[in-house]
Write a protein that holds these residues in place. Sequence first.
Motif, PDB file in Angstrom:
ATOM      1  N   GLY A   1     -41.746  46.522 -14.476  1.00 26.45           N
ATOM      2  CA  GLY A   1     -41.064  45.280 -14.133  1.00 26.45           C
ATOM      3  C   GLY A   1     -41.548  44.637 -12.851  1.00 26.45           C
ATOM      4  O   GLY A   1     -41.249  43.466 -12.596  1.00 26.45           O
ATOM      5  N   ASP A   2     -42.303  45.386 -12.022  1.00 28.09           N
ATOM      6  CA  ASP A   2     -42.862  44.786 -10.810  1.00 28.09           C
ATOM      7  C   ASP A   2     -43.958  43.790 -11.176  1.00 28.09           C
ATOM      8  O   ASP A   2     -44.634  43.926 -12.206  1.00 28.09           O
ATOM      9  CB  ASP A   2     -43.437  45.861  -9.891  1.00 28.09           C
ATOM     10  N   THR A   3     -44.146  42.811 -10.325  1.00 29.67           N
ATOM     11  CA  THR A   3     -45.138  41.759 -10.557  1.00 29.67           C
ATOM     12  C   THR A   3     -46.297  41.910  -9.582  1.00 29.67           C
ATOM     13  O   THR A   3     -46.085  42.114  -8.380  1.00 29.67           O
ATOM     14  CB  THR A   3     -44.495  40.372 -10.384  1.00 29.67           C
ATOM     15  N   ILE A   4     -47.517  41.811 -10.100  1.00 32.85           N
ATOM     16  CA  ILE A   4     -48.730  41.854  -9.272  1.00 32.85           C
ATOM     17  C   ILE A   4     -49.384  40.481  -9.335  1.00 32.85           C
ATOM     18  O   ILE A   4     -49.733  40.002 -10.430  1.00 32.85           O
ATOM     19  CB  ILE A   4     -49.704  42.932  -9.762  1.00 32.85           C
ATOM     20  N   VAL A   5     -49.520  39.828  -8.176  1.00 38.11           N
ATOM     21  CA  VAL A   5     -50.064  38.466  -8.149  1.00 38.11           C
ATOM     22  C   VAL A   5     -51.063  38.325  -7.009  1.00 38.11           C
ATOM     23  O   VAL A   5     -50.936  38.984  -5.968  1.00 38.11           O
ATOM     24  CB  VAL A   5     -48.950  37.415  -7.968  1.00 38.11           C
ATOM     25  N   PRO A   6     -52.078  37.468  -7.172  1.00 37.53           N
ATOM     26  CA  PRO A   6     -52.978  37.159  -6.058  1.00 37.53           C
ATOM     27  C   PRO A   6     -52.193  36.582  -4.887  1.00 37.53           C
ATOM     28  O   PRO A   6     -51.217  35.839  -5.080  1.00 37.53           O
ATOM     29  CB  PRO A   6     -53.948  36.133  -6.654  1.00 37.53           C
ATOM     30  N   VAL A   7     -52.602  36.923  -3.670  1.00 35.90           N
ATOM     31  CA  VAL A   7     -51.823  36.541  -2.489  1.00 35.90           C
ATOM     32  C   VAL A   7     -51.722  35.026  -2.312  1.00 35.90           C
ATOM     33  O   VAL A   7     -50.770  34.532  -1.688  1.00 35.90           O
ATOM     34  CB  VAL A   7     -52.425  37.172  -1.215  1.00 35.90           C
ATOM     35  N   GLN A   8     -52.665  34.267  -2.877  1.00 35.81           N
ATOM     36  CA  GLN A   8     -52.613  32.811  -2.735  1.00 35.81           C
ATOM     37  C   GLN A   8     -51.770  32.153  -3.818  1.00 35.81           C
ATOM     38  O   GLN A   8     -51.620  30.932  -3.831  1.00 35.81           O
ATOM     39  CB  GLN A   8     -54.032  32.211  -2.725  1.00 35.81           C
ATOM     40  N   HIS A   9     -51.201  32.957  -4.742  1.00 36.34           N
ATOM     41  CA  HIS A   9     -50.406  32.398  -5.837  1.00 36.34           C
ATOM     42  C   HIS A   9     -49.088  33.149  -5.995  1.00 36.34           C
ATOM     43  O   HIS A   9     -48.688  33.506  -7.100  1.00 36.34           O
ATOM     44  CB  HIS A   9     -51.190  32.459  -7.151  1.00 36.34           C
ATOM     45  N   VAL A  10     -48.394  33.404  -4.898  1.00 39.29           N
ATOM     46  CA  VAL A  10     -47.151  34.176  -4.942  1.00 39.29           C
ATOM     47  C   VAL A  10     -46.014  33.308  -5.494  1.00 39.29           C
ATOM     48  O   VAL A  10     -45.798  32.182  -5.022  1.00 39.29           O
ATOM     49  CB  VAL A  10     -46.785  34.700  -3.540  1.00 39.29           C
TER      50      VAL A  10
ATOM     51  N   ALA B   1     -52.379  28.100 -15.883  1.00 33.32           N
ATOM     52  CA  ALA B   1     -51.252  28.309 -14.980  1.00 33.32           C
ATOM     53  C   ALA B   1     -51.610  29.341 -13.912  1.00 33.32           C
ATOM     54  O   ALA B   1     -52.616  30.038 -13.994  1.00 33.32           O
ATOM     55  CB  ALA B   1     -50.033  28.772 -15.779  1.00 33.32           C
ATOM     56  N   GLU B   2     -50.766  29.434 -12.889  1.00 33.24           N
ATOM     57  CA  GLU B   2     -51.014  30.394 -11.821  1.00 33.24           C
ATOM     58  C   GLU B   2     -50.927  31.819 -12.358  1.00 33.24           C
ATOM     59  O   GLU B   2     -50.152  32.100 -13.274  1.00 33.24           O
ATOM     60  CB  GLU B   2     -50.006  30.190 -10.686  1.00 33.24           C
ATOM     61  N   PRO B   3     -51.728  32.747 -11.813  1.00 30.45           N
ATOM     62  CA  PRO B   3     -51.803  34.105 -12.365  1.00 30.45           C
ATOM     63  C   PRO B   3     -50.474  34.865 -12.249  1.00 30.45           C
ATOM     64  O   PRO B   3     -49.855  34.882 -11.179  1.00 30.45           O
ATOM     65  CB  PRO B   3     -52.888  34.772 -11.506  1.00 30.45           C
ATOM     66  N   ARG B   4     -50.065  35.470 -13.360  1.00 27.38           N
ATOM     67  CA  ARG B   4     -48.857  36.285 -13.393  1.00 27.38           C
ATOM     68  C   ARG B   4     -49.110  37.526 -14.250  1.00 27.38           C
ATOM     69  O   ARG B   4     -49.645  37.425 -15.366  1.00 27.38           O
ATOM     70  CB  ARG B   4     -47.678  35.491 -13.965  1.00 27.38           C
ATOM     71  N   PHE B   5     -48.718  38.690 -13.711  1.00 29.41           N
ATOM     72  CA  PHE B   5     -48.872  39.958 -14.431  1.00 29.41           C
ATOM     73  C   PHE B   5     -47.704  40.859 -14.080  1.00 29.41           C
ATOM     74  O   PHE B   5     -47.448  41.130 -12.900  1.00 29.41           O
ATOM     75  CB  PHE B   5     -50.192  40.643 -14.039  1.00 29.41           C
ATOM     76  N   GLN B   6     -46.974  41.291 -15.102  1.00 25.11           N
ATOM     77  CA  GLN B   6     -45.869  42.220 -14.905  1.00 25.11           C
ATOM     78  C   GLN B   6     -46.245  43.591 -15.444  1.00 25.11           C
ATOM     79  O   GLN B   6     -46.822  43.710 -16.534  1.00 25.11           O
ATOM     80  CB  GLN B   6     -44.606  41.732 -15.619  1.00 25.11           C
ATOM     81  N   VAL B   7     -45.909  44.624 -14.698  1.00 24.13           N
ATOM     82  CA  VAL B   7     -46.218  45.995 -15.102  1.00 24.13           C
ATOM     83  C   VAL B   7     -45.257  46.433 -16.200  1.00 24.13           C
ATOM     84  O   VAL B   7     -44.033  46.387 -16.029  1.00 24.13           O
ATOM     85  CB  VAL B   7     -46.114  46.953 -13.901  1.00 24.13           C
ATOM     86  N   GLN B   8     -45.824  46.865 -17.336  1.00 21.88           N
ATOM     87  CA  GLN B   8     -45.008  47.398 -18.417  1.00 21.88           C
ATOM     88  C   GLN B   8     -44.976  48.926 -18.419  1.00 21.88           C
ATOM     89  O   GLN B   8     -43.996  49.535 -18.847  1.00 21.88           O
ATOM     90  CB  GLN B   8     -45.533  46.897 -19.768  1.00 21.88           C
TER      91      GLN B   8
END
Length: 428
Positions: free
Chosen positions: A295-304, A214-221
């Motif tokens: 709770g903020d999300t960090i994603v590659p710019v091509q997979h927003v 799936a497309e990259p997803r990362f949430q800051v804990q």
Amino acid sequence: MDLLRFITCGSVDDGKSTLIGRLLYDSDSVSLDILAALESRGAAQGNVDLALLTDGLKAEREQGITIDVAYKYFTTPRRKFIITDAPGHVQYTRNMVTGASNADLAIVLVDARHGVIEQTRRHSIIAALLGIKHFVLAVNKMDLVGYDEQVFRKIVADYQDITKLLKLTDVTPIPMSALQGDNIVRRSEHMTWYTGPNLLEHLEAVPGAEETKAEPRFQVQYVVRPQTAELPDYRGYAGQIQSGTYRRGDKVQVLPSGLASTIKAIEINQQEVEQAVAPQGVIIRLADDVDISRGDTIVPVQHVPHLTRELEATLCWMAETPLRAGRRFLLQHHAALVKASLPTILYRLDVQSLTHLGAEEARLNDIVRVRLKTAVPLAADIYRDNRQSGSFVLVDEQTGNTVAAGLIEAVDPDYFTVAEPGAVAFSI
């Protein structure tokens, strides 16, 4: 080795716990101390109760049913497994939803004496709604019907009606006896008419976890700021990669703020790595000192992902108090916690006919389609595209209790559902 997470579901007394116990027992995946205790107790009672390997609660052992979700882990030379034993009673449907939310495969058990019943349909529908793509129709207790091939064939034919309604494309029927060990880890000598795989062979061959696809997803804990003499300027963002792959040097965007930066370093167990994949826990460090919170999300710019304050979702209502339109909640989207309101209940799903019924309220274990509005934007995906970032729970503001599990179906008002009670519409 790759990983397969699967859930056993079905009605009460279909043999789910016994099936898991037999799978662990015959694959030599039970620790020696537990095995000794189990066989000692079995010797005193005249048999080994395999269900005790998963039914850990006192109430479960007394009643002989599964109440809470139980997780078991085992490994074969070919892959790792996480097993979820879900309760079969309709009263505990919400527990089954919890267990199925991360499963890759569902084993739907059917008692060969009773065939396909309402709870078979209910659990199959929930599993399909939750995005499970691989199913095993486990026709259990074949020993109690004389290992009759025609009984098995009839149940398979009856289940095909559910398969067509839910548009399931990967259903493998297997006749078995969990109590006797037929077709679990070893092929049955009593059903030579069956030429397909036994259960373990199938579990080792079916496709496994798909988070990395799936497309990259990362949430800051958690924001890591040691502020020591050795690391005066260190700032890292800790969390679990929900899906996809992250690499050092990736250009990324922080949501909901929209700030841009580049991944300077990825750390796992205090060691820098070139890349990390779901579901690894990592610390990500960025090249720029940007404002980032839990709770903020960090994603590659091509997979927003989508950034929205309005969404449409399927809910499984888990509270004794009925749900009515106009209520306010806390919406927990993994690490993000935001205020939300529920202005509209669109319809309730009838689990027998899969039709949409008009609904003024939702009661315990009801499955409903609703619209939600959040106080701040969410970085979310449609559930069918990404099960991790497309799911959430609703929390009661007053009690702090989890009252619903939700699947995001739409985030753009242009694509919201026009409620048509009585329509038959099911898609995954």
